[in-house]
Design a protein around this motif. Structure first.
Motif, short mmCIF file in Angstrom:
data_model
loop_
_atom_site.label_atom_id
_atom_site.label_comp_id
_atom_site.label_asym_id
_atom_site.label_seq_id
_atom_site.Cartn_x
_atom_site.Cartn_y
_atom_site.Cartn_z
N ALA A 277 7.32 -28.97 -6.48
CA ALA A 277 7.79 -28.10 -5.40
C ALA A 277 6.94 -26.84 -5.39
CB ALA A 277 9.27 -27.77 -5.58
N SER A 278 5.74 -26.97 -4.89
CA SER A 278 4.78 -25.87 -4.91
C SER A 278 4.03 -25.85 -3.59
CB SER A 278 3.80 -26.03 -6.08
OG SER A 278 2.73 -25.13 -5.96
N PRO A 279 3.66 -24.67 -3.10
CA PRO A 279 2.85 -24.61 -1.87
C PRO A 279 1.49 -25.30 -2.02
CG PRO A 279 3.80 -22.46 -2.36
CD PRO A 279 4.07 -23.32 -3.56
N LEU A 280 1.07 -25.54 -3.27
CA LEU A 280 -0.22 -26.18 -3.51
C LEU A 280 -0.12 -27.70 -3.61
CD1 LEU A 280 -1.70 -23.73 -6.16
CD2 LEU A 280 -2.06 -23.74 -3.69
N ARG A 281 1.02 -28.25 -3.24
CA ARG A 281 1.19 -29.70 -3.39
C ARG A 281 0.29 -30.48 -2.45
NH1 ARG A 281 5.20 -31.98 0.13
NH2 ARG A 281 5.93 -30.48 1.66
N GLY A 282 -0.25 -29.85 -1.40
CA GLY A 282 -1.17 -30.53 -0.49
C GLY A 282 -2.61 -30.50 -0.96
N LEU A 283 -2.84 -29.95 -2.17
CA LEU A 283 -4.20 -29.87 -2.70
C LEU A 283 -4.56 -31.17 -3.41
CD1 LEU A 283 -6.60 -27.90 -3.07
CD2 LEU A 283 -5.58 -27.26 -5.26
N GLY A 284 -5.76 -31.70 -3.11
CA GLY A 284 -6.16 -32.96 -3.72
C GLY A 284 -7.65 -33.18 -3.60
N ALA A 285 -8.05 -34.45 -3.73
CA ALA A 285 -9.46 -34.82 -3.69
C ALA A 285 -9.59 -36.19 -3.04
CB ALA A 285 -10.05 -34.85 -5.10
N VAL A 286 -10.77 -36.44 -2.51
CA VAL A 286 -11.06 -37.73 -1.90
C VAL A 286 -12.41 -38.22 -2.41
CG1 VAL A 286 -12.06 -36.59 0.14
CG2 VAL A 286 -11.37 -38.99 0.28
N LEU A 287 -12.46 -39.50 -2.82
CA LEU A 287 -13.67 -40.15 -3.31
C LEU A 287 -13.92 -41.39 -2.45
CD1 LEU A 287 -12.92 -40.01 -7.15
CD2 LEU A 287 -14.28 -38.39 -5.82
#
Length: 591
Positions: A385-395
């Protein structure tokens, strides 16, 4: 003589009967019998027991089950776990499960929209109208399902962790979850009392008590008195056997007894009051009492909205999947041209044939070449439950195989055509951030995001073919935007665009013998490049975690050379334009 005696006896009997009938006592007795006879037959049938009054032993009052609603379960792909939990609670019959669809409808009538439908404010607003005592929500994580019970104000009454088998609740775990919910509710006070029962604790005395009809006792037949001496000798005439009446007055409705003379109450004869017609209750009637009238086979009919990284359902935010893998293929068309001394290929082609001097190259796929593709999206913070939950990576990785003819023109206008076998390879490694949102009243998540990272694109020509076409190798950073808008569960529109930052040729991971330097020195001493990429497609869910994706993508590079190059006619630089048009298709799997 004998005939005379017989005649006298007959006349004597006639005279005796006449005297007996003419006497006043006999007449009164006959009148009494005639009056009493109708009372004996009619009285018992005239007063039947009232059907509205029944007597049976009073039953102990039973406490009404508490009312609750099962909200959405976070991380439950397809809503299967929530459906199992709701069905288990219904079958237990220890609680009364209300419809989530009606819950959302009432919340909307109160002016709530989006994620506010299932916040504490939504529960507090809807609970009084549906007479809810509690709400059940949960979270599906790597360790299993966490069941959470909330009271009508949104406070947590209890939690229970249960295991999942292949993403589903087993029968034993479902029973464990039901016991946890019922146990949490047993210690909590009832938020809304059910309407009082219409059965009184004390028997209600009717205004006009109805007495049972008089019991007519069958009187024994009267004895015939012996005849008086001298009134007929020993000859007797029997009378008809008519029972004597108990009462000589007509049957009347009994008057109510005074309280002091009423008989004591007998528990076994407590009357049951049968209510006829609508009965007043406190508050509106309960809604949707039929437990099967609002079931659905579509798990996405239930509402789970998110208006961004901080959107919530109940007390929990809606989150995207942790990972999504796409496997499929590519179909690509490539068009390449190189012209000396101009700023674009069209400018050179508009010249007259006498002015078109220098080596120039053309490559165009007469048929598309096929390849394979794979892409992996990772969102490691999606379960937090964090505002950064949409942070990720794509390979990503793509590789296609091309075989076509290449034509080279010299100063004399002569052309050389050779077959070229080449490979087209693309590598992607980027960071991304996505802002998720919900549309309508269904569990459809869209997003808008940005990405930035490194890309490589290599078009390698087979050296053994002695081809006049040189390969191109590019390694460059890129930034872009993307958006996904869901229409239905099976269809969502997707679009993306990227800007390439100085995607110059001659840059790659492997440069044996300075081969990459030739990609610039053949055409000039320096190069500046502008590039971009755009894509548009559709995607959706097919079954459970599996879905599909189809995209059309265009990538374009324009290399502007300056200074003299080694090729003929490239004394003052020139231009090379490289365009890739491709279709990417594949299946997706989400977790």
């Amino acid at each position: 003589m004998m005939n005379t005696q017989h005649a006298m006896v007959r006349w004597g009997l006639v005279l005796f009967v006449a005297v007996a009938l003419a006497s006043p006592g006999a007449s009164a007795q006959v009148v009494k019998k005639k009056r009493a006879a109708p009372a004996q037959v009619v009285a018992p049938k005239a007063k039947a027991k009232p059907k509205a009054v029944k007597t049976r032993k009073a039953a102990a009052p039973r406490e009404e089950p508490k009312r609750l609603v099962v909200l959405t379960v976070e991380g439950d792909r397809g809503g299967k776990v929530r459906g199992q939990l709701e069905s288990a609670l219904r079958r237990s019959k220890q609680v009364k499960v209300q419809s989530l669809k009606q819950y959302a409808t009432l919340a909307k009538k109160d002016g709530l929209k989006g994620a506010a439908l299932f916040t504490d404010a939504g529960l507090v607003a809807v609970a009084p109208r549906m007479k809810l005592d509690a709400a059940v929500t949960g979270t599906v994580g790597p360790s299993g399902l966490t069941v959470r019970v909330l009271d009508a104000s949104g406070a947590v009454l209890g939690e229970k962790d249960v295991k999942l088998t292949r993403g589903k609740l087993s029968s034993a775990e479902a029973k464990s979850a039901v016991l946890a919910v019922v146990g949490s509710l047993s210690s909590a006070p009832r938020a809304f009392e059910p309407p009082a029962s219409v059965t009184p604790s004390e028997p209600i005395q009717p205004a006009e008590p109805v007495a049972p009809p008089p019991v007519v006792a069958e009187a024994p037949p009267p004895k015939t008195p012996p005849p008086a001496p001298g009134e007929g000798g020993s000859i007797m005439i029997p009378r008809p056997e008519v029972p004597a009446p108990v009462a000589e007055r007509p049957v009347e409705s009994p008057k109510p007894l005074p309280p002091a003379e009423r008989p004591a109450k007998v528990p076994e004869q407590t009357p049951e009051v049968v209510a006829i017609g609508p009965q007043p209750t406190d508050g509106p009637p309960p809604m949707d009492e039929d437990p099967e009238s609002h079931t659905t086979t579509d798990p996405f009919l239930e509402v789970a909205l998110d208006t961004g990284s901080g959107g919530t359902v109940g007390n929990e935010p809606v989150r995207p999947p942790l990972a999504r893998l796409t496997l499929g293929g590519t179909t690509t068309w490539r068009k390449y041209c190189a012209r000396p001394g101009v700023k674009s290929c069209d400018e050179f082609d508009r010249k007259s044939e006498d002015e078109q001097l220098g080596d120039r190259s053309d490559y165009e796929s007469t048929v598309p070449y096929l390849g394979i593709s794979a892409e992996l999206e990772l969102l490691p913070l999606a379960r937090h439950a964090s505002p950064l939950r949409g942070l990720g990576a794509v390979l990503g990785y793509r590789r296609g195989y091309a075989s076509t003819n290449v034509t080279l023109f010299n100063d004399a206008g002569q052309s050389v055509t050779r077959e070229v076998v080449a490979t087209d390879s693309v590598l992607t490694a980027q960071a991304m951030y996505r802002y998720y949102f919900g549309l309508g009243s269904s569990q459809l998540l869209g997003y808008a995001g940005a990405r930035a990272g490194l890309l490589t694109r290599s078009f390698d020509v087979d050296e053994s073919a002695d081809s006049p076409l040189s390969g191109t190798h590019r390694l460059y950073p890129a930034v872009g935007l993307e958006v996904s808008v869901p229409l239905i569960r099976q269809v969502r529109l997707e679009a993306a665009g990227q800007l390439f930052i100085s995607p110059q040729p001659g840059h790659g991971f492997d440069d044996e013998g300075g081969a990459l330097d030739l990609e610039v020195s053949d055409y000039g001493t320096s190069v500046s490049t502008f590039g971009w990429e755009a894509e548009l497609g559709v995607a959706g869910e097919l079954w459970g975690p599996f879905g599909y994706q189809v995209r059309f993508k265009v990538s374009r590079y324009k290399d502007t050379f300056s200074g003299p190059g080694t090729r003929t006619g490239w004394d003052n630089g020139g231009v090379a334009e490289d365009t890739y048009s491709s279709i990417h298709w594949g299946l997706t799997a989400s977790y």
